[in-house]
Scaffold this active site. Structure first.
Site, PDB file in Angstrom:
ATOM      1  N   SER A   1      -5.535   3.768  16.487  1.00 30.98           N
ATOM      2  CA  SER A   1      -5.038   3.157  17.721  1.00 30.98           C
ATOM      3  C   SER A   1      -5.182   4.170  18.849  1.00 30.98           C
ATOM      4  O   SER A   1      -5.163   5.386  18.595  1.00 30.98           O
ATOM      5  CB  SER A   1      -3.559   2.798  17.563  1.00 30.98           C
ATOM      6  OG  SER A   1      -2.975   2.495  18.816  1.00 30.98           O
TER       7      SER A   1
ATOM      8  N   TYR B   1       4.986   5.739  15.583  1.00 30.41           N
ATOM      9  CA  TYR B   1       3.678   5.067  15.449  1.00 30.41           C
ATOM     10  C   TYR B   1       2.561   5.978  15.966  1.00 30.41           C
ATOM     11  O   TYR B   1       1.534   6.150  15.306  1.00 30.41           O
ATOM     12  CB  TYR B   1       3.719   3.756  16.242  1.00 30.41           C
ATOM     13  CG  TYR B   1       2.464   2.917  16.178  1.00 30.41           C
ATOM     14  CD1 TYR B   1       2.186   2.138  15.051  1.00 30.41           C
ATOM     15  CD2 TYR B   1       1.571   2.874  17.245  1.00 30.41           C
ATOM     16  CE1 TYR B   1       1.048   1.349  14.996  1.00 30.41           C
ATOM     17  CE2 TYR B   1       0.436   2.086  17.198  1.00 30.41           C
ATOM     18  CZ  TYR B   1       0.174   1.322  16.069  1.00 30.41           C
ATOM     19  OH  TYR B   1      -0.969   0.537  16.021  1.00 30.41           O
TER      20      TYR B   1
ATOM     21  N   ASN C   1      -6.767  -0.760   6.962  1.00 31.13           N
ATOM     22  CA  ASN C   1      -6.292  -1.452   8.168  1.00 31.13           C
ATOM     23  C   ASN C   1      -4.788  -1.699   8.173  1.00 31.13           C
ATOM     24  O   ASN C   1      -4.186  -1.781   9.250  1.00 31.13           O
ATOM     25  CB  ASN C   1      -7.032  -2.800   8.280  1.00 31.13           C
ATOM     26  CG  ASN C   1      -6.361  -3.751   9.250  1.00 31.13           C
ATOM     27  OD1 ASN C   1      -6.533  -3.653  10.456  1.00 31.13           O
ATOM     28  ND2 ASN C   1      -5.544  -4.670   8.723  1.00 31.13           N
TER      29      ASN C   1
ATOM     30  N   SER D   1       1.860   8.780  13.594  1.00 33.51           N
ATOM     31  CA  SER D   1       1.108   8.348  12.400  1.00 33.51           C
ATOM     32  C   SER D   1      -0.373   8.173  12.729  1.00 33.51           C
ATOM     33  O   SER D   1      -1.248   8.536  11.935  1.00 33.51           O
ATOM     34  CB  SER D   1       1.690   7.044  11.837  1.00 33.51           C
ATOM     35  OG  SER D   1       1.404   5.938  12.686  1.00 33.51           O
ATOM     36  N   LYS D   2      -0.664   7.646  13.913  1.00 31.46           N
ATOM     37  CA  LYS D   2      -2.071   7.404  14.271  1.00 31.46           C
ATOM     38  C   LYS D   2      -2.778   8.700  14.661  1.00 31.46           C
ATOM     39  O   LYS D   2      -3.974   8.856  14.393  1.00 31.46           O
ATOM     40  CB  LYS D   2      -2.167   6.363  15.389  1.00 31.46           C
ATOM     41  CG  LYS D   2      -1.665   4.968  14.992  1.00 31.46           C
ATOM     42  CD  LYS D   2      -2.467   4.361  13.851  1.00 31.46           C
ATOM     43  CE  LYS D   2      -2.077   2.894  13.596  1.00 31.46           C
ATOM     44  NZ  LYS D   2      -2.854   2.281  12.505  1.00 31.46           N
TER      45      LYS D   2
ATOM     46  N   VAL E   1       0.812  -1.227   0.000  1.00 30.62           N
ATOM     47  CA  VAL E   1       0.000   0.000   0.000  1.00 30.62           C
ATOM     48  C   VAL E   1       0.846   1.279   0.000  1.00 30.62           C
ATOM     49  O   VAL E   1       0.326   2.360  -0.248  1.00 30.62           O
ATOM     50  CB  VAL E   1      -1.017   0.043   1.174  1.00 30.62           C
ATOM     51  CG1 VAL E   1      -2.083  -1.015   0.995  1.00 30.62           C
ATOM     52  CG2 VAL E   1      -0.326  -0.060   2.527  1.00 30.62           C
TER      53      VAL E   1
HETATM   54  N1  LIG Z   1      -2.429  -5.388  17.435  1.00 26.82           N
HETATM   55  C1  LIG Z   1      -2.596  -4.302  18.168  1.00 26.82           C
HETATM   56  O1  LIG Z   1      -2.345  -4.299  19.387  1.00 26.82           O
HETATM   57  C2  LIG Z   1      -3.125  -3.045  17.546  1.00 26.82           C
HETATM   58  C3  LIG Z   1      -3.567  -2.021  18.388  1.00 26.82           C
HETATM   59  C4  LIG Z   1      -4.058  -0.841  17.858  1.00 26.82           C
HETATM   60  C5  LIG Z   1      -4.111  -0.690  16.485  1.00 26.82           C
HETATM   61  N2  LIG Z   1      -3.673  -1.673  15.663  1.00 26.82           N
HETATM   62  C6  LIG Z   1      -3.732  -1.444  14.218  1.00 26.82           C
HETATM   63  O2  LIG Z   1      -4.443  -2.472  13.597  1.00 26.82           O
HETATM   64  C7  LIG Z   1      -4.002  -2.621  12.245  1.00 26.82           C
HETATM   65  C8  LIG Z   1      -3.707  -4.087  11.978  1.00 26.82           C
HETATM   66  O3  LIG Z   1      -2.648  -4.495  12.840  1.00 26.82           O
HETATM   67  P1  LIG Z   1      -2.466  -5.996  13.330  1.00 26.82           P
HETATM   68  O4  LIG Z   1      -2.268  -5.953  14.782  1.00 26.82           O
HETATM   69  O5  LIG Z   1      -3.494  -6.886  12.752  1.00 26.82           O
HETATM   70  O6  LIG Z   1      -1.034  -6.293  12.675  1.00 26.82           O
HETATM   71  P2  LIG Z   1      -0.430  -7.564  11.922  1.00 26.82           P
HETATM   72  O7  LIG Z   1      -0.967  -8.823  12.483  1.00 26.82           O
HETATM   73  O8  LIG Z   1       1.047  -7.343  11.904  1.00 26.82           O
HETATM   74  O9  LIG Z   1      -1.014  -7.384  10.443  1.00 26.82           O
HETATM   75  C9  LIG Z   1      -0.658  -6.257   9.708  1.00 26.82           C
HETATM   76  C10 LIG Z   1      -1.269  -6.356   8.331  1.00 26.82           C
HETATM   77  O10 LIG Z   1      -0.887  -5.182   7.584  1.00 26.82           O
HETATM   78  C11 LIG Z   1      -0.338  -5.591   6.357  1.00 26.82           C
HETATM   79  N3  LIG Z   1       0.645  -4.631   5.880  1.00 26.82           N
HETATM   80  C12 LIG Z   1       1.678  -4.065   6.564  1.00 26.82           C
HETATM   81  N4  LIG Z   1       2.390  -3.274   5.746  1.00 26.82           N
HETATM   82  C13 LIG Z   1       1.787  -3.335   4.529  1.00 26.82           C
HETATM   83  C14 LIG Z   1       2.070  -2.757   3.274  1.00 26.82           C
HETATM   84  N5  LIG Z   1       3.113  -1.925   3.091  1.00 26.82           N
HETATM   85  N6  LIG Z   1       1.244  -3.035   2.232  1.00 26.82           N
HETATM   86  C15 LIG Z   1       0.201  -3.875   2.399  1.00 26.82           C
HETATM   87  N7  LIG Z   1      -0.115  -4.459   3.555  1.00 26.82           N
HETATM   88  C16 LIG Z   1       0.688  -4.194   4.604  1.00 26.82           C
HETATM   89  C17 LIG Z   1       0.251  -6.974   6.608  1.00 26.82           C
HETATM   90  O11 LIG Z   1       0.240  -7.698   5.410  1.00 26.82           O
HETATM   91  P3  LIG Z   1       1.503  -8.181   4.561  1.00 26.82           P
HETATM   92  O12 LIG Z   1       2.605  -8.495   5.496  1.00 26.82           O
HETATM   93  O13 LIG Z   1       0.964  -9.354   3.789  1.00 26.82           O
HETATM   94  O14 LIG Z   1       1.811  -7.048   3.632  1.00 26.82           O
HETATM   95  C18 LIG Z   1      -0.786  -7.563   7.563  1.00 26.82           C
HETATM   96  O15 LIG Z   1      -1.861  -8.105   6.833  1.00 26.82           O
HETATM   97  C19 LIG Z   1      -2.791  -1.697  12.107  1.00 26.82           C
HETATM   98  O16 LIG Z   1      -3.164  -0.500  11.476  1.00 26.82           O
HETATM   99  C20 LIG Z   1      -2.372  -1.434  13.540  1.00 26.82           C
HETATM  100  O17 LIG Z   1      -1.703  -0.208  13.694  1.00 26.82           O
HETATM  101  C21 LIG Z   1      -3.187  -2.842  16.163  1.00 26.82           C
END
Ligand SMILES: NC(=O)c1ccc[n+]([C@@H]2O[C@H](COP(=O)([O-])OP(=O)(O)OC[C@H]3O[C@@H](n4cnc5c(N)ncnc54)[C@H](OP(=O)(O)O)[C@@H]3O)[C@@H](O)[C@H]2O)c1
Length: 251
Positions: free
Chosen positions: A141, A155, A89, A158-159, A63
């Site tokens: 977040s 981070y 996401n 960005s959020k 992305v």
């Molecule tokens: N987990 C938490 O505690 C938490 C808390 C607050 C907010 N969030 C937010 O929730 C969202 C999802 O996070 P998650 O916890 O599910 O993380 P995750 O398990 O690491 O998954 C991240 C996803 O983003 C994709 N991604 C990352 N960089 C990308 C790129 N350059 N192009 C396309 N896809 C990309 C990855 O896919 P590929 O590797 O296949 O590209 C993966 O599908 C994020 O925005 C994160 O900031 C997470």
């Protein structure tokens, strides 16, 4: 909350929260376009959607690459002819501080992934969303509101930017019938810490929450589907927090 005949794009759908969001939309009969870079994982998520008899299309894209982001929207139009919901996401967590010299090294990667890609995809999707009176849900977040540690300043920046972008987008697109909202989770059980190269056990971050727990991705997905549905037709420019009380927690 049926999404029958609705076309939904979910970025970062190969893992974690995004994969769960994609499957939840599939359960509600949406046509789901799943986006990410890891084709093996995308295929697994697509198979899970197809097991639910959902129409699912994989678009491999980084992305942060504007041509690949453009292709996400073009492929969606080519395959389904319209777009109803965009879920921004995809996101990454990296650590680096001002004083350890790491902040500058990670800043562009974090901002390009977590914020600029959303600006680009929103701009590309907007004309199509106006046609369907669709909506956008951005995954932000609680880090956009509270800096838990200086390790994560990039981070958090960005959020925080994403939160303001959500509100600006809602203001601009509201008169065109397009809603834009965000969901702000606290810690969620995913691989984000590990893929970010950190040794933290995310489970231990429950000690930073009032409820003493961390969320399952399902809890975030439930909110996303609600905000994307007609039940939320009066909601735009809002940020729905689901953080187990992280923001009210006082260490
Ligand atoms: N987990 C938490 O505690 C938490 C808390 C607050 C907010 N969030 C937010 O929730 C969202 C999802 O996070 P998650 O916890 O599910 O993380 P995750 O398990 O690491 O998954 C991240 C996803 O983003 C994709 N991604 C990352 N960089 C990308 C790129 N350059 N192009 C396309 N896809 C990309 C990855 O896919 P590929 O590797 O296949 O590209 C993966 O599908 C994020 O925005 C994160 O900031 C997470």
């Amino acid at each position: 909350m049926s999404f029958k005949n609705k076309v939904v794009v979910v970025t970062g759908a190969s893992a974690g929260i995004g994969a769960t969001i994609a499957v939840e939309f599939a359960k509600e009969s949406a046509k789901v376009v799943i986006v990410g870079r890891n084709q093996v994982k995308l295929k697994e998520v697509a198979e899970n959607c197809k097991k639910l008899n959902a129409d699912c299309h994989v678009v491999k894209a980084d992305v942060t690459n504007e041509n690949e982001a453009k292709n996400v929207i073009e492929e969606t139009m080519k395959k389904y002819g319209k777009l109803d919901v965009l879920v921004n996401n995809a996101g990454i967590l990296r650590e680096g501080t001002i004083l350890d010299g790491g902040l500058v090294k990670i800043y562009d990667e974090v901002m390009n992934t977590n914020l600029k890609s959303v600006v680009v995809l929103t701009s590309l999707a907007a004309p199509h969303l106006i046609k369907t009176k669709g909506n956008i849900v951005n995954i932000s977040s609680v880090a956009g509101t509270r800096v838990g540690s200086p390790r994560f300043t990039a981070y958090c920046t960005s959020k925080a930017g994403l939160d303001i972008f959500t509100r600006g987008s809602a203001l601009e697109m509201g008169p065109h019938g397009v809603r834009v909202n965000s969901v702000s989770p606290g810690p969620v059980k995913t691989e984000i810490v590990r893929t970010g190269g950190m040794n933290d056990d995310i489970g231990e971050w429950k000690s930073f929450t009032a409820l003493g727990r961390i969320s399952e991705p399902q809890e975030v997905a439930d909110l996303v589907l609600y905000l994307a549905s007609d039940k939320a037709k009066g909601i735009t420019g809002s940020n729905f927090v689901c953080d187990n009380g992280t923001l009210v927690f006082k260490p």
